[in-house]
Design a protein around this motif. Sequence first.
Motif, short mmCIF file in Angstrom:
data_model
loop_
_atom_site.label_atom_id
_atom_site.label_comp_id
_atom_site.label_asym_id
_atom_site.label_seq_id
_atom_site.Cartn_x
_atom_site.Cartn_y
_atom_site.Cartn_z
N TRP A 10 11.10 -67.98 50.34
CA TRP A 10 11.84 -69.18 49.93
C TRP A 10 12.52 -69.83 51.13
O TRP A 10 12.52 -71.05 51.27
CB TRP A 10 12.90 -68.83 48.88
CG TRP A 10 12.37 -68.15 47.66
CD1 TRP A 10 12.74 -66.92 47.20
CD2 TRP A 10 11.37 -68.63 46.76
NE1 TRP A 10 12.03 -66.62 46.07
CE2 TRP A 10 11.18 -67.66 45.76
CE3 TRP A 10 10.62 -69.80 46.69
CZ2 TRP A 10 10.28 -67.80 44.73
CZ3 TRP A 10 9.71 -69.95 45.65
CH2 TRP A 10 9.55 -68.96 44.70
N LEU A 11 13.11 -69.01 51.99
CA LEU A 11 13.82 -69.55 53.15
C LEU A 11 12.84 -70.11 54.18
O LEU A 11 13.13 -71.11 54.82
CB LEU A 11 14.69 -68.46 53.77
CG LEU A 11 15.94 -68.95 54.49
CD1 LEU A 11 16.79 -69.83 53.59
CD2 LEU A 11 16.74 -67.79 55.01
N ALA A 14 11.91 -73.38 52.84
CA ALA A 14 13.06 -74.28 53.01
C ALA A 14 13.12 -74.82 54.43
O ALA A 14 13.31 -76.02 54.63
CB ALA A 14 14.36 -73.55 52.66
N LEU A 94 21.12 -73.98 58.71
CA LEU A 94 20.00 -73.15 58.28
C LEU A 94 19.38 -72.41 59.46
O LEU A 94 19.05 -71.22 59.36
CB LEU A 94 18.94 -74.00 57.56
CG LEU A 94 17.74 -73.24 57.00
CD1 LEU A 94 18.19 -72.17 56.00
CD2 LEU A 94 16.76 -74.20 56.36
N TYR A 97 21.70 -69.67 60.35
CA TYR A 97 21.63 -68.63 59.31
C TYR A 97 20.40 -67.75 59.52
O TYR A 97 20.46 -66.53 59.38
CB TYR A 97 21.59 -69.30 57.93
CG TYR A 97 21.47 -68.33 56.79
CD1 TYR A 97 22.60 -67.69 56.28
CD2 TYR A 97 20.24 -68.04 56.21
CE1 TYR A 97 22.50 -66.80 55.23
CE2 TYR A 97 20.13 -67.15 55.16
CZ TYR A 97 21.26 -66.52 54.68
OH TYR A 97 21.16 -65.64 53.64
N LEU A 109 24.80 -70.20 53.86
CA LEU A 109 23.73 -70.61 52.95
C LEU A 109 24.25 -71.64 51.95
O LEU A 109 23.58 -72.65 51.67
CB LEU A 109 23.16 -69.39 52.22
CG LEU A 109 21.93 -69.64 51.38
CD1 LEU A 109 20.79 -70.20 52.23
CD2 LEU A 109 21.50 -68.35 50.70
N THR A 112 24.61 -74.93 53.69
CA THR A 112 23.29 -75.55 53.85
C THR A 112 22.87 -76.26 52.57
O THR A 112 22.43 -77.42 52.61
CB THR A 112 22.24 -74.48 54.23
OG1 THR A 112 22.59 -73.89 55.47
CG2 THR A 112 20.85 -75.09 54.33
N ILE A 113 23.00 -75.59 51.46
CA ILE A 113 22.61 -76.17 50.18
C ILE A 113 23.43 -77.42 49.87
O ILE A 113 22.89 -78.45 49.48
CB ILE A 113 22.75 -75.12 49.04
CG1 ILE A 113 21.72 -73.99 49.26
CG2 ILE A 113 22.58 -75.76 47.67
CD1 ILE A 113 21.96 -72.76 48.41
N ALA A 158 13.55 -78.45 50.00
CA ALA A 158 14.24 -77.47 50.85
C ALA A 158 15.51 -76.96 50.16
O ALA A 158 15.83 -75.77 50.23
CB ALA A 158 14.57 -78.08 52.20
N SER A 162 16.23 -73.14 49.07
CA SER A 162 17.44 -72.45 49.52
C SER A 162 18.18 -71.83 48.34
O SER A 162 18.70 -70.71 48.44
CB SER A 162 18.36 -73.41 50.26
OG SER A 162 17.73 -73.91 51.42
N HIS A 165 16.32 -68.74 47.30
CA HIS A 165 16.63 -67.66 48.23
C HIS A 165 17.99 -67.05 47.90
O HIS A 165 18.15 -65.82 47.89
CB HIS A 165 16.61 -68.15 49.68
CG HIS A 165 17.12 -67.14 50.65
ND1 HIS A 165 16.37 -66.07 51.06
CD2 HIS A 165 18.33 -67.02 51.27
CE1 HIS A 165 17.08 -65.32 51.90
NE2 HIS A 165 18.28 -65.90 52.05
N SER A 166 18.97 -67.89 47.63
CA SER A 166 20.31 -67.38 47.34
C SER A 166 20.35 -66.57 46.05
O SER A 166 21.12 -65.62 45.94
CB SER A 166 21.33 -68.52 47.28
OG SER A 166 21.17 -69.27 46.11
#
Length: 169
Positions: A10-11, A14, A94, A97, A109, A112-113, A158, A162, A165-166
Amino acid sequence: MAGFMSASIWLKIALITLLTGTLLYVIGFATVSWMTLWSARQHWAYGLWEQRACHGGSCGTGAVRYRYSEDWQRATQALEVLGLICNLLALLILLLYMFVDQCRRRNALIATIVFIFAAVFFIVVGIAIFAIKLEERGFSVGWSMGIAIVGAIFMFVAGIMSILHSLGR
């Protein structure tokens, strides 16, 4: 590269979509053909910063000027600049990170989102204002705005990646 290789799928998606979206958006942001108007002998193209007019066989490019006082133009420029700033901050955070162990925290994270979705919001609102105001005058969406829209879509993807991923952390 260890940060990229150890990141979740996922990252990785992203990062790739955010990089692609940033590149596309910067191209659209900087070019002249956000909105265009064609007539039998003339062509006009308006961008965020410049306009191009072609009459007969000659074309000229200059700063955007309108016949009326246009606060919406400045508002659009401001929104698009805010979108670009938020996008670049999201990209920077990102990258930190993913590649700096000390920055691999949930706060980074989340930041970033937040910045990704803020960028998409500012960009979409700015595009909507610009398109509505110039469509009222007979203009059509040009390739520059199209590229900026595609860039914003990539940024949105993206943001979704993210989030995924979280949730998996």
